[in-house]
Enzyme design. Structure first.
Site, PDB file in Angstrom:
ATOM      1  N   ASP A  72       6.714   1.133   1.895  1.00  0.00           N
ATOM      2  CA  ASP A  72       6.387   0.146   0.855  1.00  0.00           C
ATOM      3  C   ASP A  72       7.230   0.399  -0.398  1.00  0.00           C
ATOM      4  O   ASP A  72       7.692  -0.529  -1.056  1.00  0.00           O
ATOM      5  CB  ASP A  72       4.922   0.245   0.453  1.00  0.00           C
ATOM      6  CG  ASP A  72       3.950   0.098   1.602  1.00  0.00           C
ATOM      7  OD1 ASP A  72       3.806   1.062   2.377  1.00  0.00           O
ATOM      8  OD2 ASP A  72       3.352  -0.974   1.724  1.00  0.00           O
TER       9      ASP A  72
ATOM     10  N   ASN B 180      -2.442   2.856   3.419  1.00  0.00           N
ATOM     11  CA  ASN B 180      -1.883   4.196   3.657  1.00  0.00           C
ATOM     12  C   ASN B 180      -2.677   5.264   2.910  1.00  0.00           C
ATOM     13  O   ASN B 180      -2.749   6.410   3.333  1.00  0.00           O
ATOM     14  CB  ASN B 180      -0.428   4.246   3.191  1.00  0.00           C
ATOM     15  CG  ASN B 180       0.500   3.526   4.131  1.00  0.00           C
ATOM     16  OD1 ASN B 180       0.352   3.636   5.349  1.00  0.00           O
ATOM     17  ND2 ASN B 180       1.419   2.753   3.585  1.00  0.00           N
TER      18      ASN B 180
ATOM     19  N   PHE C 224      -1.088  -0.508  12.557  1.00  0.00           N
ATOM     20  CA  PHE C 224      -2.010  -0.049  11.524  1.00  0.00           C
ATOM     21  C   PHE C 224      -2.470  -1.158  10.569  1.00  0.00           C
ATOM     22  O   PHE C 224      -3.672  -1.276  10.286  1.00  0.00           O
ATOM     23  CB  PHE C 224      -1.367   1.099  10.737  1.00  0.00           C
ATOM     24  CG  PHE C 224      -2.214   1.631   9.621  1.00  0.00           C
ATOM     25  CD1 PHE C 224      -1.963   1.261   8.310  1.00  0.00           C
ATOM     26  CD2 PHE C 224      -3.270   2.491   9.881  1.00  0.00           C
ATOM     27  CE1 PHE C 224      -2.753   1.749   7.266  1.00  0.00           C
ATOM     28  CE2 PHE C 224      -4.074   2.985   8.852  1.00  0.00           C
ATOM     29  CZ  PHE C 224      -3.817   2.603   7.544  1.00  0.00           C
ATOM     30  N   ASN C 225      -1.552  -1.922   9.999  1.00  0.00           N
ATOM     31  CA  ASN C 225      -1.928  -2.923   8.996  1.00  0.00           C
ATOM     32  C   ASN C 225      -2.910  -3.953   9.551  1.00  0.00           C
ATOM     33  O   ASN C 225      -3.869  -4.345   8.879  1.00  0.00           O
ATOM     34  CB  ASN C 225      -0.688  -3.658   8.459  1.00  0.00           C
ATOM     35  CG  ASN C 225       0.173  -2.791   7.577  1.00  0.00           C
ATOM     36  OD1 ASN C 225      -0.307  -1.778   7.040  1.00  0.00           O
ATOM     37  ND2 ASN C 225       1.431  -3.146   7.442  1.00  0.00           N
TER      38      ASN C 225
ATOM     39  N   HIS D  84       9.541   0.188   8.078  1.00  0.00           N
ATOM     40  CA  HIS D  84       8.836  -1.042   8.443  1.00  0.00           C
ATOM     41  C   HIS D  84       8.885  -2.116   7.344  1.00  0.00           C
ATOM     42  O   HIS D  84       9.341  -3.225   7.556  1.00  0.00           O
ATOM     43  CB  HIS D  84       7.352  -0.742   8.693  1.00  0.00           C
ATOM     44  CG  HIS D  84       7.066   0.343   9.651  1.00  0.00           C
ATOM     45  ND1 HIS D  84       7.133   0.197  11.024  1.00  0.00           N
ATOM     46  CD2 HIS D  84       6.666   1.621   9.438  1.00  0.00           C
ATOM     47  CE1 HIS D  84       6.787   1.333  11.608  1.00  0.00           C
ATOM     48  NE2 HIS D  84       6.505   2.216  10.686  1.00  0.00           N
ATOM     49  N   ASP D  85       8.354  -1.778   6.177  1.00  0.00           N
ATOM     50  CA  ASP D  85       8.040  -2.794   5.169  1.00  0.00           C
ATOM     51  C   ASP D  85       9.273  -3.433   4.552  1.00  0.00           C
ATOM     52  O   ASP D  85       9.229  -4.590   4.118  1.00  0.00           O
ATOM     53  CB  ASP D  85       7.177  -2.173   4.066  1.00  0.00           C
ATOM     54  CG  ASP D  85       5.849  -1.691   4.615  1.00  0.00           C
ATOM     55  OD1 ASP D  85       5.251  -0.792   3.997  1.00  0.00           O
ATOM     56  OD2 ASP D  85       5.413  -2.202   5.662  1.00  0.00           O
TER      57      ASP D  85
ATOM     58  N   ASP E  73       0.848  -1.197   0.000  1.00  0.00           N
ATOM     59  CA  ASP E  73       0.000   0.000   0.000  1.00  0.00           C
ATOM     60  C   ASP E  73       0.885   1.249   0.000  1.00  0.00           C
ATOM     61  O   ASP E  73       0.849   2.073   0.915  1.00  0.00           O
ATOM     62  CB  ASP E  73      -0.961   0.025   1.201  1.00  0.00           C
ATOM     63  CG  ASP E  73      -0.253   0.076   2.548  1.00  0.00           C
ATOM     64  OD1 ASP E  73      -0.854   0.616   3.512  1.00  0.00           O
ATOM     65  OD2 ASP E  73       0.916  -0.369   2.643  1.00  0.00           O
TER      66      ASP E  73
ATOM     67  N   THR F  44       2.763  -5.984   2.836  1.00  0.00           N
ATOM     68  CA  THR F  44       3.285  -4.875   3.643  1.00  0.00           C
ATOM     69  C   THR F  44       2.195  -3.837   3.907  1.00  0.00           C
ATOM     70  O   THR F  44       2.503  -2.683   4.210  1.00  0.00           O
ATOM     71  CB  THR F  44       4.493  -4.213   2.951  1.00  0.00           C
ATOM     72  OG1 THR F  44       4.053  -3.651   1.697  1.00  0.00           O
ATOM     73  CG2 THR F  44       5.601  -5.214   2.710  1.00  0.00           C
TER      74      THR F  44
HETATM   75  O1  RIB Z   1       2.299   0.436  10.841  1.00  0.00           O
HETATM   76  C1  RIB Z   1       3.221   0.498   9.780  1.00  0.00           C
HETATM   77  C2  RIB Z   1       2.626  -0.044   8.525  1.00  0.00           C
HETATM   78  O2  RIB Z   1       1.489   0.748   8.158  1.00  0.00           O
HETATM   79  C3  RIB Z   1       3.577   0.047   7.317  1.00  0.00           C
HETATM   80  O3  RIB Z   1       3.297  -0.998   6.427  1.00  0.00           O
HETATM   81  C4  RIB Z   1       3.212   1.357   6.680  1.00  0.00           C
HETATM   82  O4  RIB Z   1       3.489   1.380   5.273  1.00  0.00           O
HETATM   83  C5  RIB Z   1       1.723   1.384   6.898  1.00  0.00           C
HETATM   84  O5  RIB Z   1       1.125   0.613   5.868  1.00  0.00           O
HETATM   85 CA    CA Z   2       2.707  -0.501   4.113  1.00  0.00          CA
END
Ligand code: RIB
Ligand code: CA
Length: 311
Positions: free
Chosen positions: A19, A41, A164-165, A239-240, A14, A124
Site C-alpha cells: 500500500d 494488514n 486476504f482483502n 500487489h497494491d 491499509d 487496496t
Molecule cells: O492479499 C494481498 C493484499 O492484502 C494486499 O493489499 C496487501 O497489502 C494486503 O492488504
Molecule cells: Ca493492502
C-alpha cells in the site's frame, strides 16, 4: 503527443508495505484527491499512522481520513505475519507530522465523488469503506468513474480460494462487485508476477539519497516474509501498486472482460472471487476488467520514477 490527464482518485488503503508504494506512485502519477484508511494488514490506528508517514515522505498534501476499524460482519484479523507488528516493519520511520484530518472516511468518499466528475476509487485493502459509501449514498454508483481494486484472483493466499482483502470482508466485497460500478481487478494471478526482486530493491535503494535506503529496508523486510513463506518467489508481490498503475500506465497490462462474483457461504470458498472464464456465448455480462499480465520491469521503473520525484 498530448499528455492524457492524470486520473482523479481516492486511494483507500491499509498500509502495509505494498500500500505504501501504491501511495507513492499515486502521489506522483495521479490527481490524488484524498487518502482513506481501513483496518486490514494492521489495526486502523496503525494503517492510518503509516499512511500519514508515507504521505509526509512523498511530500503529499492530500487529505487523509480514517474509516472502518473492522469488517462489516466477521471480527477483524490482521496480517502482522506478513507486514510486522507496526504494519510496515523494516525501517526506522519518522514520526507522522500530524494525525488524520478526520475519522470520517465514508463521508469524505461520498462528498468527493459528488463534488468531482470522473473520480476513480482505488481500494487496496478490505472493501469495507467502499461498501459503506455505496450503501449510504446509492447515487455514487452512477457517478464513480470506476473502482480499480486489488483483491481476489484465480488463486487464494489467506485460504486456498480466497485472497486476504476479499476474505477479510466478503460481504463488503460482494456489495462492491454487484454495485454496477465498472471494476478493474488486480488479482493474485496478476500481482504475483510483480515481485520486488533483489535487483529491483537495489534500483529503489539507489533512486533517492535519503528515501531510497529507507524504502529498500521496507522492501527487504516485506520480501523476507514472502520468500520464507512461499516456494518459487524471489521477492514480495507488489500487489497494491498494480491497482494504481492500471490507471496511470494502462499500456503495461493485458486485460480481459469477465463476470466476477464473491462467494459468501462456502465451507472452503467463503471470500473467493468467482471468475466466469467460460467460453460460452450465453454467459453473465462482464462487470470486471480483469488484469491478466503486467510488464513488470516497466512497472518497477514507474515505482523508481515515483520515488525519485519525492522531496
Ligand atoms: O492479499 C494481498 C493484499 O492484502 C494486499 O493489499 C496487501 O497489502 C494486503 O492488504
Ligand atoms: Ca493492502
Amino acid at each position: 503527443m498530448a499528455m492524457t490527464p492524470m486520473p482523479s482518485i481516492v486511494l483507500d488503503c491499509d498500509p502495509g508495505h505494498d500500500d505504501a508504494f501504491a501511495l507513492i506512485v499515486a502521489a506522483k502519477f495521479t490527481n490524488l484527491l484524498g487518502v482513506t484508511t481501513v483496518a486490514g494488514n494492521a489495526p486502523l490506528e496503525l494503517t492510518t499512522r503509516n499512511a500519514r508517514i508515507i504521505l509526509d515522505l512523498c511530500g503529499s498534501s492530500a487529505p487523509l481520513h480514517s474509516g472502518a476499524n473492522g469488517p462489516l460482519v466477521q471480527p477483524p484479523v490482521f496480517a502482522d505475519y506478513v507486514h510486522g507488528k507496526s504494519g510496515m516493519d523494516g525501517a526506522v520511520l519518522p514520526e507522522p507530522s500530524r494525525p488524520a484530518d478526520s475519522t470520517q472516511a465514508i463521508d469524505f468518499i461520498i462528498d468527493t465523488v459528488r463534488a468531482h466528475d470522473d473520480v476513480w476509487l482505488v481500494p487496496t485493502g478490505p472493501l469495507t469503506n467502499i461498501s459503506l459509501a455505496l450503501t449510504r449514498a446509492p447515487d455514487l454508483a452512477r457517478r464513480i468513474k470506476g473502482i480499480s481494486l486489488m483483491g481476489g484472483g484465480r488463486v487464494g493466499n489467506r485460504t486456498p480460494t480466497a485472497e486476504f482483502n476479499i476474505w477479510l470482508d466478503p460481504e463488503a466485497a460482494a456489495t462492491v462487485f454487484m454495485s454496477g460500478v465498472p471494476i478493474t481487478m488486480a488479482g493474485l494471478h496478476l500481482t504475483h508476477e510483480f515481485q520486488a526482486s533483489p535487483e529491483r530493491i537495489v534500483m529503489v535503494e539507489h533512486s533517492h539519497a535519503t528515501l531510497g535506503p529507507l524504502l529498500a529496508g521496507l522492501l527487504r523486510f516485506f520480501s523476507g516474509t514472502y520468500v520464507n513463506r512461499h516456494f518459487g518467489f524471489v521477492g514480495a508481490a507488489m500487489h497494491d501498486v498494480c491497482s494504481v498503475l492500471a490507471l496511470t500506465h494502462p499500456w503495461l497490462f493485458t486485460t480481459s472482460q469477465k463476470w466476477v462474483g464473491v462467494d459468501l457461504h462456502g465451507n472452503h470458498t467463503r471470500g473467493m472471487t468467482v471468475i466466469d472464464d467460460r467460453q460460452l456465448v450465453d454467459r453473465p455480462i462482464a462487470n470486471t476488467t480483469m488484469l491478466e499480465t503486467i510488464d513488470a520491469d516497466a512497472g518497477f521503473a514507474a515505482i523508481v520514477e515515483a520515488v525519485r520525484a519525492c522531496p
